[in-house]
Design a protein around this motif. Structure first.
Motif, PDB file in Angstrom:
ATOM      1  N   THR A 222      -0.057   3.027   2.746  1.00 55.84           N
ATOM      2  CA  THR A 222      -0.247   1.644   3.190  1.00 55.84           C
ATOM      3  C   THR A 222      -0.056   0.725   1.982  1.00 55.84           C
ATOM      4  OG1 THR A 222      -2.619   1.804   2.786  1.00 55.84           O
ATOM      5  CG2 THR A 222      -1.867   2.274   5.041  1.00 55.84           C
ATOM      6  N   GLY A 223       0.028  -0.586   2.272  1.00 54.56           N
ATOM      7  CA  GLY A 223       0.182  -1.561   1.188  1.00 54.56           C
ATOM      8  C   GLY A 223       1.632  -1.740   0.803  1.00 54.56           C
ATOM      9  N   PRO A 224       1.876  -2.595  -0.187  1.00 52.80           N
ATOM     10  CA  PRO A 224       3.248  -2.936  -0.572  1.00 52.80           C
ATOM     11  C   PRO A 224       3.982  -1.783  -1.257  1.00 52.80           C
ATOM     12  CG  PRO A 224       1.654  -3.971  -2.051  1.00 52.80           C
ATOM     13  CD  PRO A 224       0.856  -3.328  -0.958  1.00 52.80           C
ATOM     14  N   ASN A 225       5.323  -1.848  -1.271  1.00 58.05           N
ATOM     15  CA  ASN A 225       6.133  -0.897  -2.027  1.00 58.05           C
ATOM     16  C   ASN A 225       5.929  -1.119  -3.521  1.00 58.05           C
ATOM     17  OD1 ASN A 225       7.779   1.067  -0.712  1.00 58.05           O
ATOM     18  ND2 ASN A 225       8.886  -0.603   0.275  1.00 58.05           N
ATOM     19  N   THR A 226       5.934  -0.032  -4.283  1.00 60.56           N
ATOM     20  CA  THR A 226       5.768  -0.119  -5.744  1.00 60.56           C
ATOM     21  C   THR A 226       6.912   0.656  -6.400  1.00 60.56           C
ATOM     22  OG1 THR A 226       4.598   1.975  -5.967  1.00 60.56           O
ATOM     23  CG2 THR A 226       3.261   0.049  -5.390  1.00 60.56           C
ATOM     24  N   GLY A 227       6.871   0.756  -7.704  1.00 61.78           N
ATOM     25  CA  GLY A 227       7.806   1.634  -8.415  1.00 61.78           C
ATOM     26  C   GLY A 227       7.523   3.109  -8.162  1.00 61.78           C
ATOM     27  N   GLY A 228       6.351   3.424  -7.600  1.00 61.62           N
ATOM     28  CA  GLY A 228       5.963   4.833  -7.362  1.00 61.62           C
ATOM     29  C   GLY A 228       4.553   5.076  -7.881  1.00 61.62           C
TER      30      GLY A 228
END
Ligand code: AMP
Ligand code: GLY
Length: 420
Positions: A222-228
Motif C-alpha cells: 500500500t502507499g505510494p510507489n518508491t525506489g524500492g
C-alpha cells in the motif's frame, strides 16, 4: 586489480563490497560513494558523477583497471562513451544503448520489432488524443512518463478519472518536466512481478538469479510507489520454467535486437517482468543493476564479480556460479519518504557479525557518526537456508536497533511466504 565504481547508494555499496572481498582486487574506489562505505574499506572519491573529465583523469592517475557504472544517469550522459574515447576500460552500456532505459518508447519499439512480450501500448504527446485512448480502453490502465522519473513517473490508474488526471499532470501541467512531455499508455498486466537481471556482452546473455522488489512504501503493498523498500531472492513462487521463458523470449531477443539495430548493449540488463497467465511480459528495462535487488542478488554470487566483468570486457566466457541460499533485504527509510522526509537523524552503531550486511545509501558523517541524509538511508541484508530464516533474522536485528525518525516495511518477502 584497482577498480572504480560510479555511484553513491546501497547498490554501489553492495557492488564495491563484493569486489573488495575477492582475492584479485586490491583497491575499490567509489565516486562519490557515501561515508557508510568507509568502514568496509571502500575509498571515496570526491568527484561528481557528471564530471567525466575529472573521473577520467582520476582513473588514469590511479591506474584503474576498469570502471563500473552503478546508476542510469551517468550512462545516459555518455560516461561509457567518454571513458572509451579516453582509452579506458569501463563496463556499462554506451549512451545509445542506455536508451533502453532512458526512453520507454525506444524500449517499446525494440520489443515490437523483436516480438518481445510486453503490455499493449501507445505513445502520446497530446492530451486530447491520450484521453480518447484511455476512454476507448477503459480502466485499470497504466500511464508512464516517457523519460526518467526515478520510479515516480508511473501511475497504475484504477479508474478512468485517475488515468485522465495523470495525463493532465504529465501533458498539460508538465509535472514531470521533459520526461513527461510524451506518455506511454499501457495495458494493465495482472500477475506477480519479478526482476531478472543479466550480464550482457553484445548478443551474449548470462542471467542472474531472480529477485522481487517491493515498490510501495507501506506494508501489504500500500502507499505510494518508491525506489524500492526491500527485496529477496530467490522468488520461489515464480516457477523456473517462467524464468527460462523470460530468458529466451525477453533477454536473448533484446540483446540480439540491440545488436541488429546498431545499438549493441554491454553491461547489466534488467528486465522488470510480470508473470502473467500467458507467460512473462516486460514492464520495463533498466540498463544497470537494480536497487535494492543488487543487495540481495550479489551476496548469492559465488564466483568472482571482478573476474566476470574482466572476462566480459575481454570477450572471454565467464564462470558464473550462484549459491542456493535465500537472501532478504529491508530498506530503512526516512520518515516521510517518498515525499518530503526528515533528515539528519543520528544513526546508532549498526555493526553486524556473520553473514548479514548493512549497505548504506542516504547518509552523511559528522564527528565519526553517521546521520540520515536521504530518503532511503540503508538496507539490512540477511541470509538463511530458507526465506523464513532470512526474514526472521532481518526483523530480529531491526527490532534490536533504535531507529528514530526512520521506518521500514515489516513484511518484506510476504508474497513468497503467503504462497506456501
Ligand atoms: P516501473 O517504474 O515501470 O517499474 O513501474 C512502477 C510499478 O508500476 C511497477 O513496479 C509495477 O508494479 C507497476 N506497473 C508498471 N507497469 C505496469 C503494467 N503494465 N501493469 C501492471 N502494473 C504495472
Ligand atoms: N528496484 C527497481 C530499480 O532499480 O529500478
Amino acid at each position: 586489480m584497482r577498480l572504480l565504481i560510479i555511484g553513491s547508494g546501497g547498490r554501489e555499496h553492495a557492488i564495491a563490497k563484493k569486489l573488495l572481498s575477492e582475492d584479485q582486487v586490491t583497491k575499490v574506489f567509489c565516486a562519490k560513494g557515501n561515508p557508510g562505505m568507509i568502514m568496509d574499506g571502500i575509498e571515496r572519491v570526491a568527484i561528481e558523477e557528471d564530471d567525466h573529465a575529472s573521473l577520467i583523469a582520476f582513473a588514469k592517475e590511479q591506474a584503474i583497471d576498469w570502471t563500473f557504472v552503478g546508476p542510469e544517469v551517468p550512462l545516459l550522459n555518455g560516461i561509457v562513451d567518454d571513458f572509451e574515447q579516453a582509452g579506458l576500460k569501463i563496463f556499462g552500456p554506451n549512451k545509445a544503448a542506455a536508451m533502453i532505459e532512458g526512453s520507454k518508447e525506444f524500449a517499446k519499439i525494440l520489443m515490437t520489432n523483436n516480438q518481445i512480450p510486453t503490455a499493449e501500448y501507445q505513445s502520446f504527446s497530446e492530451f486530447e488524443a491520450a484521453k480518447a485512448y484511455v476512454l476507448e480502453k477503459g480502466a485499470p490502465i497504466v500511464i508512464k512518463a516517457d523519460g526518467l522519473a526515478a520510479g515516480k513517473g508511473v501511475v497504475v490508474a484504477e479508474t478512468i478519472e485517475e488515468a485522465i488526471a495523470a495525463l493532465h499532470d504529465m501533458l498539460e501541467d508538465n509535472k514531470f518536466g521533459d520526461s513527461g512531455a510524451t506518455v506511454v499508455i499501457e495495458e494493465f498486466l495482472a500477475g506477480e512481478e519479478f526482476s531478472l537481471l543479466a550480464f550482457v556482452k553484445n548478443e551474449k546473455v548470462y542471467p542472474m538469479v531472480i529477485a522481487q522488489d517491493h515498490k510501495r512504501a507501506f506494508d501489504g503493498d500500500t502507499g505510494p510507489n518508491t525506489g524500492g523498500m526491500g527485496a529477496y531472492s530467490p522468488v520461489p513462487q515464480i516457477p523456473d520454467e517462467m524464468v527460462r521463458t523470460a530468458v529466451d523470449t525477453v533477454l536473448t531477443p533484446a540483446a540480439k535486437g540491440m545488436m541488429e539495430q546498431g545499438t549493441p548493449f554491454t553491461g547489466i540488463l534488467y528486465a522488470g517482468l510480470i508473470a502473467t497467465m500467458d507467460g512473462p511480459k516486460v514492464i520495463e528495462f533498466n540498463a544497470r543493476f537494480g536497487d535494492p535487488e543488487t543487495q540481495v542478488v550479489l551476496p548469492r554470487l559465488v564466483s568472482s564479480l571482478a573476474a566476470i566483468i574482466t572476462n566480459l570486457l575481454e570477450d572471454q566466457e565467464p564462470e558464473i556460479i550462484w549459491n542456493n541460499r535465500s537472501t532478504l533485504g529491508v530498506v530503512v527509510a526516512a520518515e516521510g519518504y517518498p515525499g518530503i522526509y526528515v533528515q539528519d537523524t543520528k544513526l546508532p552503531d549498526l555493526t553486524l557479525d556473520g553473514n548479514s550486511n548493512v549497505y548504506y545509501a542516504g547518509v552523511s558523517e559528522k564527528q565519526a557518526d553517521l546521520y540520515s541524509a536521504g530518503g532511503r538511508v540503508f538496507l539490512l541484508q540477511t541470509e538463511g537456508d530458507t526465506l523464513e530464516e532470512a526474514q526472521s533474522e532481518a526483523y530480529q536485528i531491526l527490532d534490536d536497533w533504535t531507529l528514530p525518525h526512520l521506518f521500514y516495511r515489516k513484511d518484506i518477502g510476504f508474497k513468497a511466504l503467503e504462497s506456501k
